[in-house]
Motif scaffolding. Structure first.
Motif, mmCIF file in Angstrom:
data_model
loop_
_atom_site.group_PDB
_atom_site.id
_atom_site.type_symbol
_atom_site.label_atom_id
_atom_site.label_comp_id
_atom_site.label_asym_id
_atom_site.label_seq_id
_atom_site.Cartn_x
_atom_site.Cartn_y
_atom_site.Cartn_z
ATOM 1 N N ASP A 222 0.831 -1.203 0.000
ATOM 2 C CA ASP A 222 0.000 0.000 0.000
ATOM 3 C C ASP A 222 0.870 1.259 0.000
ATOM 4 O OD1 ASP A 222 -2.195 -1.646 0.086
ATOM 5 O OD2 ASP A 222 -2.683 -1.246 2.185
ATOM 6 N N ARG A 223 1.959 1.227 0.768
ATOM 7 C CA ARG A 223 2.839 2.407 0.823
ATOM 8 C C ARG A 223 3.499 2.673 -0.522
ATOM 9 N NH1 ARG A 223 3.814 0.539 6.140
ATOM 10 N NH2 ARG A 223 5.638 -0.677 5.510
ATOM 11 N N ILE A 224 3.883 1.630 -1.225
ATOM 12 C CA ILE A 224 4.505 1.823 -2.536
ATOM 13 C C ILE A 224 3.512 2.443 -3.507
ATOM 14 C CG2 ILE A 224 5.446 0.616 -4.553
ATOM 15 C CD1 ILE A 224 6.724 -1.361 -2.594
ATOM 16 N N ARG A 285 -6.179 0.238 -6.334
ATOM 17 C CA ARG A 285 -6.985 1.342 -6.865
ATOM 18 C C ARG A 285 -7.468 2.260 -5.744
ATOM 19 N NH1 ARG A 285 -11.559 -0.191 -11.139
ATOM 20 N NH2 ARG A 285 -11.691 2.080 -11.033
ATOM 21 N N ARG A 286 -7.928 1.660 -4.639
ATOM 22 C CA ARG A 286 -8.408 2.468 -3.520
ATOM 23 C C ARG A 286 -7.302 3.366 -2.978
ATOM 24 N NH1 ARG A 286 -11.518 -2.368 -2.385
ATOM 25 N NH2 ARG A 286 -9.828 -3.248 -1.155
ATOM 26 N N ILE A 287 -6.106 2.821 -2.849
ATOM 27 C CA ILE A 287 -4.987 3.604 -2.324
ATOM 28 C C ILE A 287 -4.640 4.750 -3.275
ATOM 29 C CG2 ILE A 287 -2.528 3.512 -1.759
ATOM 30 C CD1 ILE A 287 -4.240 2.209 0.355
ATOM 31 N N GLU A 289 -6.516 6.221 -5.494
ATOM 32 C CA GLU A 289 -7.581 7.232 -5.522
ATOM 33 C C GLU A 289 -7.581 8.071 -4.251
ATOM 34 O OE1 GLU A 289 -10.877 4.698 -6.337
ATOM 35 O OE2 GLU A 289 -10.405 4.549 -8.493
ATOM 36 N N ALA A 290 -7.228 7.452 -3.122
ATOM 37 C CA ALA A 290 -7.149 8.208 -1.873
ATOM 38 C C ALA A 290 -6.018 9.233 -1.899
ATOM 39 C CB ALA A 290 -6.954 7.250 -0.699
ATOM 40 N N CYS A 291 -5.038 9.015 -2.777
ATOM 41 C CA CYS A 291 -3.915 9.941 -2.909
ATOM 42 C C CYS A 291 -4.146 10.981 -3.997
ATOM 43 C CB CYS A 291 -2.632 9.159 -3.195
ATOM 44 S SG CYS A 291 -2.095 8.115 -1.821
ATOM 45 N N GLY A 292 -5.350 11.053 -4.531
ATOM 46 C CA GLY A 292 -5.683 12.105 -5.479
ATOM 47 C C GLY A 292 -5.533 11.746 -6.934
ATOM 48 N N CYS A 293 -5.412 10.462 -7.246
ATOM 49 C CA CYS A 293 -5.276 10.032 -8.640
ATOM 50 C C CYS A 293 -6.519 9.277 -9.098
ATOM 51 C CB CYS A 293 -4.045 9.136 -8.809
ATOM 52 S SG CYS A 293 -2.479 10.039 -8.828
ATOM 53 N N THR A 294 -6.645 9.131 -10.398
ATOM 54 C CA THR A 294 -7.599 8.195 -10.965
ATOM 55 C C THR A 294 -6.873 6.875 -11.212
ATOM 56 O OG1 THR A 294 -7.139 8.806 -13.257
ATOM 57 C CG2 THR A 294 -8.832 10.067 -12.101
ATOM 58 N N ALA A 295 -7.609 5.781 -11.177
ATOM 59 C CA ALA A 295 -6.982 4.471 -11.362
ATOM 60 C C ALA A 295 -7.957 3.531 -12.047
ATOM 61 C CB ALA A 295 -6.541 3.884 -10.022
ATOM 62 N N ALA A 296 -7.439 2.683 -12.906
ATOM 63 C CA ALA A 296 -8.249 1.687 -13.601
ATOM 64 C C ALA A 296 -7.410 0.433 -13.784
ATOM 65 C CB ALA A 296 -8.722 2.215 -14.955
ATOM 66 N N ALA A 297 -8.072 -0.710 -13.830
ATOM 67 C CA ALA A 297 -7.363 -1.973 -13.987
ATOM 68 C C ALA A 297 -8.098 -2.865 -14.968
ATOM 69 C CB ALA A 297 -7.209 -2.686 -12.642
ATOM 70 N N THR A 298 -7.337 -3.659 -15.687
ATOM 71 C CA THR A 298 -7.890 -4.634 -16.623
ATOM 72 C C THR A 298 -6.924 -5.805 -16.680
ATOM 73 O OG1 THR A 298 -8.783 -4.920 -18.858
ATOM 74 C CG2 THR A 298 -6.776 -3.643 -18.677
ATOM 75 N N THR A 299 -7.230 -6.794 -17.496
ATOM 76 C CA THR A 299 -6.303 -7.917 -17.646
ATOM 77 C C THR A 299 -5.148 -7.531 -18.557
ATOM 78 O OG1 THR A 299 -7.467 -8.818 -19.562
ATOM 79 C CG2 THR A 299 -8.194 -9.555 -17.368
ATOM 80 N N GLN A 300 -4.024 -8.210 -18.374
ATOM 81 C CA GLN A 300 -2.872 -7.953 -19.243
ATOM 82 C C GLN A 300 -3.213 -8.277 -20.690
ATOM 83 O OE1 GLN A 300 1.269 -8.955 -18.047
ATOM 84 N NE2 GLN A 300 1.247 -10.356 -19.788
ATOM 85 N N GLY A 301 -3.974 -9.336 -20.903
ATOM 86 C CA GLY A 301 -4.352 -9.689 -22.266
ATOM 87 C C GLY A 301 -5.148 -8.595 -22.935
ATOM 88 N N ALA A 302 -6.140 -8.031 -22.242
ATOM 89 C CA ALA A 302 -6.943 -6.949 -22.807
ATOM 90 C C ALA A 302 -6.074 -5.738 -23.121
ATOM 91 C CB ALA A 302 -8.057 -6.563 -21.836
#
Length: 367
Positions: A222-224, A285-287, A289-302
């Motif tokens: 989480d810290r990283i 993603r939660r971490i 976003e809590a630091c003021g960024c947007t975040a999104a995740a998907t599969t490596q294949g996609a």
């Protein structure tokens, strides 16, 4: 028994059962006997192969995304091109080669940075990049990066960061620790959690646990993520992280060790095997976003297919021999496929940025 085995047993005898994150960090990062301090784990002769070692296509497509991100950010200059945990340097080498081909202006603007704890690996990475004649600098942590816009990539970094494990037994959560078992073999034991339960388990909205359920947390991970997101929120840029894991927080025991491409016991031959766990991308993603960024995740294949993996494989194979074309197809399938031993679904891609970037495959999904 390795020297580190003996030291761990001595510490347990002196201080009592050892928390898993303490055991993990000794096994991987002990300066004298830790896995990353002594072994060369990469490639066929090592203990595992990562995506950049499977095919140049991986680094090329990541490099193309980074070029597009730089342009979407307004082409800042100077800009840091950083890799966290660069391994043997293959990924950042392939990225730089791609940047040089696609956008000479970006090549002139970028300052390569290697975020690496290991002195031995850092020396190897710097040597790998010598042919580019660029101002390469090594730092040990995200916090040491300069206050410039940053484009950062991390491949199989977060899985190597220590976790804690909690197990549900007889109606209550306890913490897994490492102790000395029968015949002085190292063994896991469940004890009352030191310092209380993680907030996620104390939350009344947490899913109902059943006997034997395991929950994993990683304050260090989480810290990283927070360090990366905070740097981007303050200075601009974007980050991509690739790792195996899950898109939703869930119960499950994902602790594993690898040695010579085979599963191994995490408690055996301390310092001689790679210890990892699956990354909770929902938590990352939660971490962020809590630091003021947007975040999104998907599969490596996609991610890779949206960036043109099929087309790049076709271009590489157009003038190749039949055998080489078959190798290229196998590599593409291993990177993006969903079959046994393939990385396309098991591995995920996390994108983080201070504001949404109109880049595939994350358009409209956060980053």
């Amino acid at each position: 028994m390795t020297p580190l085995d003996g030291r761990i047993r001595e510490e347990i005898a002196r201080d009592g059962p050892m928390r898993l994150d303490r055991f993990w960090n000794l096994c991987l990062f002990d300066p004298a006997e830790g896995y990353y301090s002594r072994r060369d784990p990469f490639g066929a002769a090592g203990d595992f192969v990562t995506a950049p070692g499977i095919s140049q296509m991986f680094g090329e497509l990541v490099g193309a995304w980074i070029v597009a991100a730089w342009r979407a950010l307004g082409s800042p200059s100077p800009v840091l091109l950083a890799e966290a945990g660069p391994g043997d340097g293959t990924l950042i080498h392939d990225m730089l080669r791609t940047v040089r081909q696609l956008d000479p202006a970006f090549m002139r603007a970028l300052k390569p940075r290697l975020v690496e704890r290991s002195d031995r690996l850092a020396a190897r990475q710097i040597e790998r990049l010598a042919s580019f004649d660029l101002p390469v600098r090594r730092v040990r942590a995200i916090g040491e990066l300069e206050a410039w816009p940053t484009l950062l990539v991390a491949n199989e970094l977060l899985d190597a960061v220590a976790i804690r494990q909690f197990e549900f037994r007889s109606g209550a959560w306890g913490e897994r620790v490492v102790t000395r078992g029968p015949a002085d073999a190292l063994a896991f034991e469940v004890r009352p959690p030191a310092g209380g339960l993680p907030a996620a388990l104390a939350d009344p909205r947490a899913p109902q646990a059943t006997e034997g359920d395991v929950f994993e947390v990683s304050p260090e991970r989480d810290r990283i993520v927070a360090d990366i997101a905070s740097h981007l929120a303050s200075h601009g840029g974007a980050a991509l992280a690739f790792d195996y894991g899950h898109l939703r927080t869930a119960y499950g025991d994902t602790l594993q060790a690898l040695r010579s491409h085979q599963r191994s016991s995490p408690l055996a031959d301390c310092g001689q095997a790679d210890i990892t766990s699956h990354v909770d991308f929902a938590q990352a993603r939660r971490i962020a976003e809590a630091c003021g960024c947007t975040a999104a995740a998907t599969t490596q294949g996609a991610f890779l297919l949206a960036l043109g993996l099929r087309e790049r494989a076709g271009a590489l194979g157009a003038a190749a021999t039949e055998a080489t074309r078959a190798d290229i197809v196998r590599a593409a399938r291993r990177l993006a496929g969903d079959g046994e031993g393939e990385m396309g679904v098991l591995f995920k891609t996390l994108a983080v940025s201070p504001r949404p970037l109109p880049l595939p495959p994350f358009e409209g999904s956060g980053a």
